[in-house]
Design an enzyme around this catalytic site. Structure first.
Site, PDB file in Angstrom:
ATOM      1  N   LYS A  54       0.847  -1.208   0.000  1.00 40.22           N
ATOM      2  CA  LYS A  54       0.000   0.000   0.000  1.00 40.22           C
ATOM      3  C   LYS A  54       0.878   1.252   0.000  1.00 40.22           C
ATOM      4  O   LYS A  54       0.598   2.226  -0.697  1.00 40.22           O
ATOM      5  CB  LYS A  54      -0.903   0.029   1.238  1.00 40.22           C
ATOM      6  CG  LYS A  54      -1.960  -1.073   1.273  1.00 40.22           C
ATOM      7  CD  LYS A  54      -2.716  -1.021   2.596  1.00 40.22           C
ATOM      8  CE  LYS A  54      -3.384  -2.322   2.987  1.00 40.22           C
ATOM      9  NZ  LYS A  54      -4.391  -2.830   2.073  1.00 40.22           N
ATOM     10  N   ILE A  58       1.377   4.375  -2.809  1.00 42.01           N
ATOM     11  CA  ILE A  58       1.334   5.814  -2.492  1.00 42.01           C
ATOM     12  C   ILE A  58       2.596   6.489  -3.035  1.00 42.01           C
ATOM     13  O   ILE A  58       2.547   7.569  -3.631  1.00 42.01           O
ATOM     14  CB  ILE A  58       1.241   6.033  -0.964  1.00 42.01           C
ATOM     15  CG1 ILE A  58      -0.075   5.481  -0.420  1.00 42.01           C
ATOM     16  CG2 ILE A  58       1.396   7.510  -0.613  1.00 42.01           C
ATOM     17  CD1 ILE A  58      -0.166   5.450   1.098  1.00 42.01           C
ATOM     18  N   GLU A  72      11.545   8.688   1.641  1.00 40.49           N
ATOM     19  CA  GLU A  72      12.948   8.400   1.352  1.00 40.49           C
ATOM     20  C   GLU A  72      13.243   6.899   1.394  1.00 40.49           C
ATOM     21  O   GLU A  72      13.838   6.363   0.495  1.00 40.49           O
ATOM     22  CB  GLU A  72      13.848   9.120   2.370  1.00 40.49           C
ATOM     23  CG  GLU A  72      14.088  10.572   2.041  1.00 40.49           C
ATOM     24  CD  GLU A  72      14.911  10.745   0.769  1.00 40.49           C
ATOM     25  OE1 GLU A  72      15.822   9.948   0.551  1.00 40.49           O
ATOM     26  OE2 GLU A  72      14.621  11.679   0.006  1.00 40.49           O
ATOM     27  N   ARG A  77      10.091  -4.920   9.850  1.00 38.93           N
ATOM     28  CA  ARG A  77      10.610  -6.052  10.606  1.00 38.93           C
ATOM     29  C   ARG A  77       9.495  -6.704  11.425  1.00 38.93           C
ATOM     30  O   ARG A  77       8.507  -6.061  11.771  1.00 38.93           O
ATOM     31  CB  ARG A  77      11.776  -5.632  11.520  1.00 38.93           C
ATOM     32  CG  ARG A  77      11.389  -4.712  12.690  1.00 38.93           C
ATOM     33  CD  ARG A  77      11.255  -5.528  13.955  1.00 38.93           C
ATOM     34  NE  ARG A  77      10.842  -4.745  15.107  1.00 38.93           N
ATOM     35  CZ  ARG A  77       9.585  -4.571  15.476  1.00 38.93           C
ATOM     36  NH1 ARG A  77       8.593  -5.055  14.746  1.00 38.93           N
ATOM     37  NH2 ARG A  77       9.274  -3.896  16.569  1.00 38.93           N
ATOM     38  N   LYS A  79       8.852  -8.607  14.963  1.00 44.63           N
ATOM     39  CA  LYS A  79       9.498  -8.721  16.274  1.00 44.63           C
ATOM     40  C   LYS A  79       9.867 -10.173  16.566  1.00 44.63           C
ATOM     41  O   LYS A  79       9.067 -11.076  16.336  1.00 44.63           O
ATOM     42  CB  LYS A  79       8.509  -8.215  17.337  1.00 44.63           C
ATOM     43  CG  LYS A  79       9.163  -7.682  18.596  1.00 44.63           C
ATOM     44  CD  LYS A  79       8.090  -7.133  19.535  1.00 44.63           C
ATOM     45  CE  LYS A  79       8.702  -6.405  20.703  1.00 44.63           C
ATOM     46  NZ  LYS A  79       9.260  -5.112  20.382  1.00 44.63           N
ATOM     47  N   LYS A  87       8.673  -8.598  26.258  1.00 44.67           N
ATOM     48  CA  LYS A  87       7.862  -7.384  26.399  1.00 44.67           C
ATOM     49  C   LYS A  87       6.592  -7.663  27.190  1.00 44.67           C
ATOM     50  O   LYS A  87       6.181  -6.846  28.021  1.00 44.67           O
ATOM     51  CB  LYS A  87       7.515  -6.837  25.011  1.00 44.67           C
ATOM     52  CG  LYS A  87       6.836  -5.490  25.044  1.00 44.67           C
ATOM     53  CD  LYS A  87       6.875  -4.817  23.703  1.00 44.67           C
ATOM     54  CE  LYS A  87       6.172  -3.487  23.744  1.00 44.67           C
ATOM     55  NZ  LYS A  87       6.293  -2.750  22.492  1.00 44.67           N
ATOM     56  N   ARG A 111       9.031   1.302   9.494  1.00 50.42           N
ATOM     57  CA  ARG A 111       9.555   2.649   9.689  1.00 50.42           C
ATOM     58  C   ARG A 111       9.585   3.351   8.333  1.00 50.42           C
ATOM     59  O   ARG A 111      10.148   2.825   7.376  1.00 50.42           O
ATOM     60  CB  ARG A 111      10.954   2.589  10.287  1.00 50.42           C
ATOM     61  CG  ARG A 111      11.518   3.931  10.643  1.00 50.42           C
ATOM     62  CD  ARG A 111      12.803   3.776  11.419  1.00 50.42           C
ATOM     63  NE  ARG A 111      12.576   3.206  12.740  1.00 50.42           N
ATOM     64  CZ  ARG A 111      13.480   2.470  13.402  1.00 50.42           C
ATOM     65  NH1 ARG A 111      14.651   2.205  12.867  1.00 50.42           N
ATOM     66  NH2 ARG A 111      13.202   2.006  14.612  1.00 50.42           N
ATOM     67  N   GLU A 173       2.782  -1.447  13.844  1.00 57.98           N
ATOM     68  CA  GLU A 173       3.215  -0.120  14.303  1.00 57.98           C
ATOM     69  C   GLU A 173       4.013   0.541  13.188  1.00 57.98           C
ATOM     70  O   GLU A 173       4.978  -0.033  12.692  1.00 57.98           O
ATOM     71  CB  GLU A 173       4.095  -0.240  15.553  1.00 57.98           C
ATOM     72  CG  GLU A 173       4.546   1.133  16.068  1.00 57.98           C
ATOM     73  CD  GLU A 173       5.532   1.038  17.237  1.00 57.98           C
ATOM     74  OE1 GLU A 173       5.115   1.260  18.375  1.00 57.98           O
ATOM     75  OE2 GLU A 173       6.714   0.734  16.992  1.00 57.98           O
ATOM     76  N   ALA A 185      17.835   9.295  16.095  1.00 59.84           N
ATOM     77  CA  ALA A 185      17.359   8.096  16.808  1.00 59.84           C
ATOM     78  C   ALA A 185      18.352   6.943  16.651  1.00 59.84           C
ATOM     79  O   ALA A 185      18.588   6.184  17.603  1.00 59.84           O
ATOM     80  CB  ALA A 185      15.981   7.686  16.289  1.00 59.84           C
TER      81      ALA A 185
HETATM   82  P1  GTP Z   1       7.874   0.086  23.902  1.00 57.26           P
HETATM   83  O1  GTP Z   1       7.742  -0.852  25.028  1.00 57.26           O
HETATM   84  O2  GTP Z   1       9.308   0.536  23.684  1.00 57.26           O
HETATM   85  O3  GTP Z   1       7.242  -0.395  22.626  1.00 57.26           O
HETATM   86  O4  GTP Z   1       7.127   1.362  24.390  1.00 57.26           O
HETATM   87  P2  GTP Z   1       5.716   1.900  23.938  1.00 57.26           P
HETATM   88  O5  GTP Z   1       4.823   0.757  23.579  1.00 57.26           O
HETATM   89  O6  GTP Z   1       5.245   2.881  24.933  1.00 57.26           O
HETATM   90  O7  GTP Z   1       6.045   2.582  22.560  1.00 57.26           O
HETATM   91  P3  GTP Z   1       6.746   3.924  22.160  1.00 57.26           P
HETATM   92  O8  GTP Z   1       5.810   4.514  21.186  1.00 57.26           O
HETATM   93  O9  GTP Z   1       7.183   4.775  23.278  1.00 57.26           O
HETATM   94  O10 GTP Z   1       8.097   3.419  21.448  1.00 57.26           O
HETATM   95  C1  GTP Z   1       8.078   2.348  20.571  1.00 57.26           C
HETATM   96  C2  GTP Z   1       9.331   2.281  19.699  1.00 57.26           C
HETATM   97  O11 GTP Z   1       9.755   3.603  19.317  1.00 57.26           O
HETATM   98  C3  GTP Z   1      10.562   1.696  20.358  1.00 57.26           C
HETATM   99  O12 GTP Z   1      10.556   0.309  20.277  1.00 57.26           O
HETATM  100  C4  GTP Z   1      11.683   2.329  19.523  1.00 57.26           C
HETATM  101  O13 GTP Z   1      11.805   1.684  18.256  1.00 57.26           O
HETATM  102  C5  GTP Z   1      11.154   3.712  19.276  1.00 57.26           C
HETATM  103  N1  GTP Z   1      11.578   4.634  20.342  1.00 57.26           N
HETATM  104  C6  GTP Z   1      10.810   5.115  21.340  1.00 57.26           C
HETATM  105  N2  GTP Z   1      11.505   5.928  22.140  1.00 57.26           N
HETATM  106  C7  GTP Z   1      12.766   5.989  21.647  1.00 57.26           C
HETATM  107  C8  GTP Z   1      13.962   6.657  22.048  1.00 57.26           C
HETATM  108  O14 GTP Z   1      14.022   7.379  23.041  1.00 57.26           O
HETATM  109  N3  GTP Z   1      15.077   6.471  21.280  1.00 57.26           N
HETATM  110  C9  GTP Z   1      15.068   5.685  20.167  1.00 57.26           C
HETATM  111  N4  GTP Z   1      16.203   5.581  19.472  1.00 57.26           N
HETATM  112  N5  GTP Z   1      13.953   5.017  19.774  1.00 57.26           N
HETATM  113  C10 GTP Z   1      12.821   5.152  20.497  1.00 57.26           C
HETATM  114 MG    MG Z   2       5.516   0.036  21.201  1.00 55.90          MG
END
Ligand code: GTP
Ligand code: MG
Length: 237
Positions: A54, A58, A72, A77, A79, A87, A111, A173, A185
């Site tokens: 999809k 776009i 870009e 992936r 998990k 988790k 992503r 996600e 990041a």
């Molecule tokens: P998770 O248990 O990490 O999945 O937390 P969450 O369910 O509250 O999700 P959140 O939206 O905060 O973050 C999910 C994903 O975003 C992470 O698995 C990372 O890939 C990315 N991410 C979030 N915070 C950071 C950060 O501070 N630094 C980096 N590099 N990546 C981040």
């Molecule tokens: Mg998450």
């Protein structure tokens, strides 16, 4: 995010090993569901491939209409089973398929890295009105960065997977970022792990400063785009 190129037939990497499950012995219900659990990554992989397609459409539409696509690159992936189990444990959920499908939103992860901040919102607006994608949740870490400076837009979606048993809406996600946000990041991820999750305060502060610099760069690029747009008298860009 541990990456697997979604174009690779990575199913063999995704098979859940019985030894992963054995760590969680003591929960018989969960063990009984092991067979179905083993099949799940394949379903998530198909849903992710559908989502990828999809987004590719776009991208092509954008390219045809505007002569370039603001997307870009895209990475997908699935998990690792071990990470899913970890988790669930970390978040305090009992191990059941139901809990997994209900609470773990990022089993399928994508992503999307865009050139401009504006295009991230354009893309999400578009995703929100489509009938073949359900937007379940949006976390806007662009408007509201995390305390460490992290910026991205996280969108939890569900994608319909048509199976013989009926249609199953599979969650994924999507993380949307600009190139500058992705650079930050990725660097933060490397440093964070290198320092074994104990960043010295001045490093954390400098990282935050770097996030602000990345944000300024994004704003500057938007301003430049606007200027070019005016020069080309409103050609779409
Ligand atoms: P998770 O248990 O990490 O999945 O937390 P969450 O369910 O509250 O999700 P959140 O939206 O905060 O973050 C999910 C994903 O975003 C992470 O698995 C990372 O890939 C990315 N991410 C979030 N915070 C950071 C950060 O501070 N630094 C980096 N590099 N990546 C981040
Ligand atoms: Mg998450």
């Amino acid at each position: 995010m541990e990456e697997h190129d979604s174009t690779q037939p990575a199913l063999n990497q995704l098979q859940i090993h019985v030894k992963d499950l054995q760590q969680w012995q003591g929960n018989e219900d969960f063990a009984n569901q092991a067979e179905e659990f083993k099949a799940l990554p394949a379903l998530y992989r198909h849903a992710l491939n559908d989502l990828q397609n999809k987004i590719d459409v776009i991208k092509t539409e954008w390219q045809i209409r505007d002569g370039f696509s603001p997307i870009e690159h895209i990475k997908s992936r699935i998990k690792e089973p071990k990470s899913i189990l970890q988790k669930m444990q970390r978040k305090g959920y009992e191990f059941s398929l139901e809990n997994m499908e209900l609470h773990i939103h990022d089993i399928a992860g994508m992503r999307i890295v865009c050139a401009f901040v504006k295009d991230i919102y354009r893309l999400v607006d578009h995703l929100s009105v489509r009938e073949d994608i359900r937007v379940l949740e949006i976390k806007d870490y662009i408007a509201f960065p995390k305390p460490n400076g992290y910026q991205s837009l996280h969108v939890i979606v569900a994608i319909p997977l048509v199976l013989m048993e009926g249609t199953r809406w599979v969650k994924a996600e999507i993380q949307l970022r600009t190139l500058a946000m992705d650079f930050w990041a990725s660097m933060e991820h490397i440093l964070y792990y290198k320092f074994d999750k104990q960043l010295p305060p001045h490093v954390a502060e400098e990282l935050k400063e770097a996030a602000r610099a990345a944000d300024e760069l994004d704003q500057k690029m938007l301003r430049l785009r606007r200027e070019i747009l005016e020069l080309t008298e409103g050609d779409s860009f």
